[in-house]
Design an enzyme around this catalytic site. Structure first.
Site, PDB file in Angstrom:
ATOM      1  N   ARG A  36       0.825  -1.217   0.000  1.00 32.63           N
ATOM      2  CA  ARG A  36       0.000   0.000   0.000  1.00 32.63           C
ATOM      3  C   ARG A  36       0.858   1.266   0.000  1.00 32.63           C
ATOM      4  NH1 ARG A  36      -5.236  -1.966   3.603  1.00 32.63           N
ATOM      5  NH2 ARG A  36      -6.473  -2.449   1.756  1.00 32.63           N
ATOM      6  N   LYS A 202     -17.655 -17.681   1.916  1.00 30.35           N
ATOM      7  CA  LYS A 202     -19.087 -17.778   2.187  1.00 30.35           C
ATOM      8  C   LYS A 202     -19.978 -17.091   1.169  1.00 30.35           C
ATOM      9  CE  LYS A 202     -19.717 -17.235   6.955  1.00 30.35           C
ATOM     10  NZ  LYS A 202     -19.532 -16.181   7.982  1.00 30.35           N
ATOM     11  N   GLY A 353      -9.727  -8.744  -0.451  1.00 33.57           N
ATOM     12  CA  GLY A 353      -8.488  -8.799   0.320  1.00 33.57           C
ATOM     13  C   GLY A 353      -7.715 -10.091   0.131  1.00 33.57           C
ATOM     14  N   GLY A 376     -12.704  -4.534   1.426  1.00 35.29           N
ATOM     15  CA  GLY A 376     -14.135  -4.196   1.562  1.00 35.29           C
ATOM     16  C   GLY A 376     -14.599  -3.205   0.506  1.00 35.29           C
TER      17      GLY A 376
HETATM   18  P1  ADP Z   1     -11.841 -12.130  -0.304  1.00 34.48           P
HETATM   19  O1  ADP Z   1     -11.150 -11.627   0.939  1.00 34.48           O
HETATM   20  O2  ADP Z   1     -10.957 -12.072  -1.502  1.00 34.48           O
HETATM   21  O3  ADP Z   1     -13.164 -11.455  -0.521  1.00 34.48           O
HETATM   22  P2  ADP Z   1     -12.946 -14.401   1.110  1.00 34.48           P
HETATM   23  O4  ADP Z   1     -12.576 -13.760   2.403  1.00 34.48           O
HETATM   24  O5  ADP Z   1     -14.369 -14.493   0.781  1.00 34.48           O
HETATM   25  O6  ADP Z   1     -12.148 -13.687  -0.092  1.00 34.48           O
HETATM   26  O7  ADP Z   1     -12.419 -15.887   1.043  1.00 34.48           O
HETATM   27  C1  ADP Z   1     -11.111 -16.271   1.324  1.00 34.48           C
HETATM   28  C2  ADP Z   1     -11.059 -17.515   2.158  1.00 34.48           C
HETATM   29  O8  ADP Z   1     -11.860 -18.547   1.618  1.00 34.48           O
HETATM   30  C3  ADP Z   1      -9.671 -18.055   2.231  1.00 34.48           C
HETATM   31  O9  ADP Z   1      -9.185 -17.921   3.544  1.00 34.48           O
HETATM   32  C4  ADP Z   1      -9.810 -19.519   1.824  1.00 34.48           C
HETATM   33  O10 ADP Z   1      -9.069 -20.398   2.631  1.00 34.48           O
HETATM   34  C5  ADP Z   1     -11.284 -19.771   1.994  1.00 34.48           C
HETATM   35  N1  ADP Z   1     -11.748 -20.883   1.156  1.00 34.48           N
HETATM   36  C6  ADP Z   1     -11.700 -20.974  -0.185  1.00 34.48           C
HETATM   37  N2  ADP Z   1     -12.161 -22.166  -0.612  1.00 34.48           N
HETATM   38  C7  ADP Z   1     -12.518 -22.863   0.484  1.00 34.48           C
HETATM   39  C8  ADP Z   1     -13.047 -24.181   0.709  1.00 34.48           C
HETATM   40  N3  ADP Z   1     -13.298 -25.006  -0.299  1.00 34.48           N
HETATM   41  N4  ADP Z   1     -13.273 -24.544   1.984  1.00 34.48           N
HETATM   42  C9  ADP Z   1     -12.997 -23.715   3.009  1.00 34.48           C
HETATM   43  N5  ADP Z   1     -12.502 -22.465   2.868  1.00 34.48           N
HETATM   44  C10 ADP Z   1     -12.259 -22.042   1.617  1.00 34.48           C
END
Ligand code: ADP
Ligand code: MG
Length: 396
Positions: A36, A202, A353, A376
């Protein structure tokens, strides 16, 4: 609507307030990733070259009480910034007052100072985070022009971004402009065909993003933990894979509405434990054992997603395809990065993130057109929301 940027205003001899996003990860007082800071350099260098007197500031972490201040000082950031700019950065360990004001008055053209974490103002009544009108007005009084380069904060209405903008002409810095161009470009006017890739933990975190991208994209490829709620909605047995039971209906509804616009995984890598050392089996999504959990998409899904990506002119991706933090479950995310790297005529954007961290950590930093610096903020932008920090920037 195009926004004014730092090249649209006179800077020479002016006190230029710059809201940067220096919310860097720290451990034991050390900066663990200075991306950053690096991303903020072009704007700062430009203003300094133009003869501006730069006053730069940012928030860092969450400051709830007096005792949080010691570990959340921006002093280490000022030091690192000074190294990166190869220039002295005067650090004023205050967020207001006589010492800060006289240091600003003493600035010469082409000099820069940084003041302390804006959220130090939160200890006494959350003045920064609740956009206390007096605070925004006070900060605005310190300068002649306001440059907002803090995309990572753009989804927040705080005194140090929106508050200042109420009182001072506000223009975008180069980083902010880049984020608006690429993420704003996806939501407003993307070059078709558009393929969206969604993953991550999720469904519930991403409902707005899924809905909005379904309106924009020709195809929406779903992987990661969220895919299993969709597979369950199709009646499949998903074993111990991530499931949000209260989102099955939502997933069903989307699948009905979207038809073949949504593409789901066809195979996965399953294990009995949530561990990098677990024994791994590759199975079809119709054969996930009841005592196992799928932690990554499998090779057939990577191949399928690759085919879907062919010919795309815009690719937007949020959410890793698997538990990429475990090297043995990073192949799905790597495979999709590789497929994107091979695309010749596409604008490719990654936001979120963990997604941005994954792309960089896995070595694909140079293979995307744009890796967003906002977690976010990039999600809310992809949801189609108007971000208050961007709204407050003057239109051209
Ligand atoms: P971002 O921060 O890019 O928006 P998220 O926070 O939604 O992404 O998701 C990231 C997390 O999702 C990671 O920590 C990863 O380990 C988890 N993840 C991805 N696939 C799976 C899976 N099949 N089962 C459990 N966790 C998962
Ligand atoms: Mg995340």
């Amino acid at each position: 609507m195009a926004k004014k940027d730092v090249t649209d205003v006179a800077l020479k001899g002016k006190v230029v307030l710059v809201r940067a996003d220096f919310n860097v990860p720290m451990k034991d007082g050390e900066i663990t990733n200075d991306n950053r800071i690096v991303q903020a350099l072009p704007t700062l260098q430009y203003i300094l070259e133009q003869g501006g007197k730069v006053v730069v500031f940012s928030h860092l972490g969450k400051v709830k009480e007096e005792s949080d201040k010691a570990k959340l000082s921006l002093a280490p950031v000022a030091k690192r910034l000074s190294e990166k700019l190869d220039k002295e950065v005067t650090f004023i360990p205050e967020t207001r007052g006589e010492k800060l004001e006289s240091a600003i008055q003493a600035l010469n053209e082409g000099e820069i100072l940084m003041f302390e974490n804006t959220r130090f103002e939160d200890v006494d009544g959350k003045k920064e985070s609740k956009n206390d009108p007096e605070l925004g007005k006070y900060w605005a009084s310190l300068g002649d022009v306001f440059v907002n380069d803090a995309f990572g904060t753009a989804h927040r209405e705080h005194a140090s971004n929106v508050g200042i903008s109420t009182h001072l002409e506000t223009v975008a810095g180069f980083l902010m402009e880049k984020e608006i161009k690429f993420i704003g470009g996806v939501v407003e006017n993307p070059d078709k065909p558009v393929v969206a890739i969604l993953g991550g933990a999720k469904v519930s975190d991403k409902i707005g993003v899924i809905e909005n991208l379904l309106n924009i994209a020709d195809k929406v490829l779903i992987g990661g933990g969220m895919a299993y709620t969709f597979l369950k909605a199709q009646g499949k047995e998903i074993g111990l894979s991530l499931l949000e039971a209260d989102r099955i209906e939502f997933a069903k509804d989307l699948l009905e509405r979207a038809g073949d616009q949504i593409v789901l995984p066809v195979d996965g890598k399953v294990a009995k434990e949530f561990s990098n050392d677990a024994e791994i089996t590759e199975v079809s999504v119709d054969e996930i054992p009841e005592d196992q959990e799928s932690l990554d998409i499998g090779p057939k899904t990577v191949e399928l997603f690759k085919q879907q990506l062919e010919g795309a002119h815009t690719v937007v991706w949020n959410g890793p395809m698997g538990v990429f933090e475990f090297s043995n479950f990073a192949q799905g995310t790597i495979g999709v990065c590789e497929a994107i790297a091979e695309l010749k005529d596409a604008t490719t954007i990654i936001g979120g993130g963990d997604s941005a961290a994954a792309a960089m950590q896995l070595g694909f930093e140079d293979d995307f057109t744009h890796i967003s610096t906002g977690g976010g903020a990039s999600l809310e932008y992809l949801e189609g929301k108007e971000l208050p920090g961007i709204k407050a920037i003057a239109n051209k």
